[in-house]
Write a protein that holds these residues in place. Structure first.
Motif, PDB file in Angstrom:
ATOM      1  N   PRO A  96       0.728  -1.284  -0.142  1.00 21.37           N
ATOM      2  CA  PRO A  96       0.112  -0.105   0.220  1.00 21.37           C
ATOM      3  C   PRO A  96       0.879   1.298   0.105  1.00 21.37           C
ATOM      4  O   PRO A  96       2.074   1.344   0.266  1.00 21.37           O
ATOM      5  CB  PRO A  96      -0.816  -0.099   1.287  1.00 21.37           C
ATOM      6  CG  PRO A  96       0.136  -1.069   2.200  1.00 21.37           C
ATOM      7  CD  PRO A  96       0.699  -1.722   1.251  1.00 21.37           C
ATOM      8  N   SER A 100      -3.327   3.745  -1.965  1.00 16.93           N
ATOM      9  CA  SER A 100      -3.642   2.971  -3.385  1.00 16.93           C
ATOM     10  C   SER A 100      -2.402   1.847  -3.085  1.00 16.93           C
ATOM     11  O   SER A 100      -2.077   1.338  -2.233  1.00 16.93           O
ATOM     12  CB  SER A 100      -3.380   3.915  -4.555  1.00 16.93           C
ATOM     13  OG  SER A 100      -3.393   3.091  -5.602  1.00 16.93           O
ATOM     14  N   GLN A 101      -1.965   1.428  -4.323  1.00  8.35           N
ATOM     15  CA  GLN A 101      -0.998   0.235  -4.393  1.00  8.35           C
ATOM     16  C   GLN A 101       0.380   0.709  -5.095  1.00  8.35           C
ATOM     17  O   GLN A 101      -0.031   1.521  -6.125  1.00  8.35           O
ATOM     18  CB  GLN A 101      -1.811  -1.073  -5.018  1.00  8.35           C
ATOM     19  CG  GLN A 101      -2.951  -1.443  -4.516  1.00  8.35           C
ATOM     20  CD  GLN A 101      -2.517  -2.161  -3.137  1.00  8.35           C
ATOM     21  OE1 GLN A 101      -1.461  -2.900  -3.024  1.00  8.35           O
ATOM     22  NE2 GLN A 101      -3.287  -1.835  -2.084  1.00  8.35           N
TER      23      GLN A 101
END
Length: 250
Positions: A96, A100-101
């Protein structure tokens, strides 16, 4: 009757506190913290399910602590099973980042690490030798964390009319942030992996201590003034904060 050289000797020594507890999911390390203000034994799971922490009064014997751990073995088994899965920050892993990623990519041909968007997805291309991969990932995350935290600190400090004396980044497991009476701030750099509004709440919480070095009604009122969405940030850390601690950086 003389004692045999091969017979166990009865020393009467109390059993030592185990360094780990062997569970169905594997061994879990045990940490015992003696606290002179503690009135009883307290057991909790370390953030990310990385171990067991026992808080004990100063004079509680090792035998009592060992028996306490054994009595609560079922509780530990259940909590460990529910803990977030461990994620290793290795080449090809996704972690993360700002809610988000982020895909981690080894890029040995590069001298420096750099964040880039590839087909709309965030990547961190990690330069340098592979054996320094984890350290360079942490360095990159810390740089971004310091930037994001400083922006929020400057904004909230201007609102309360007081400047911080210093700001440090740490990798603490017990707290996300702290503020001393002389306005020295410290934050866990892992907060950069949380959504930006959660980081904003954390900073607002600590900067509110510039005016209120307590957690009374006036403190929470100021915290809410600085961050109207504080409830979301507070609850997010309670629900998902352990998951950020479950990410291993070697």
């Amino acid at each position: 009757m003389p004692m045999s050289l091969f017979s166990p000797r009865r020393t009467g020594r109390a059993p030592a506190i185990p360094e780990r507890l062997d569970l169905a999911a594997g061994p879990v390390p045990v940490t015992v913290r003696r606290n002179p203000r503690a009135k009883r034994l307290i057991l909790r799971l370390a953030p990310g399910g990385t171990g067991i922490v026992v808080t004990a009064p100063q004079k509680v014997p090792a035998r009592a602590i060992a028996e306490f751990l054994e009595r609560h073995r079922g509780w530990v088994e259940e909590r460990v099973a529910r803990a977030p899965d461990r994620i290793a920050a290795v080449d090809g892993a996704t972690i993360p980042f700002r809610g988000s990623q982020l895909l981690l990519v080894q890029a040995s041909e590069r001298r420096a690490s750099r964040f880039e968007a590839v087909e709309g997805e965030a990547h961190l291309f990690v330069g340098g030798a592979p054996e320094h991969f984890s350290r360079r990932v942490v360095e990159a995350l810390k740089r971004e964390a310091r930037h994001d935290l400083q922006v929020c600190v400057d904004r909230h400090a201007a609102t309360v009319g007081l400047r911080p004396r210093a700001m440090a980044l740490k990798d603490t497991k017990s707290r996300w942030g702290s503020c001393t009476i002389d306005r020295r701030l410290a934050f866990s750099w892992r907060i950069v992996m949380a959504p930006p509004e959660v980081l904003d709440y954390l900073v607002a919480h600590e900067v509110a201590h510039f005016r209120q070095m307590n957690h009374g009604p006036a403190f929470w009122a100021l915290c809410r003034e600085l961050c109207p969405g504080m409830d979301h940030g507070k609850n997010w850390l309670k629900r998902h904060g352990a998951g950020l601690h479950a990410i291993s950086f070697g």
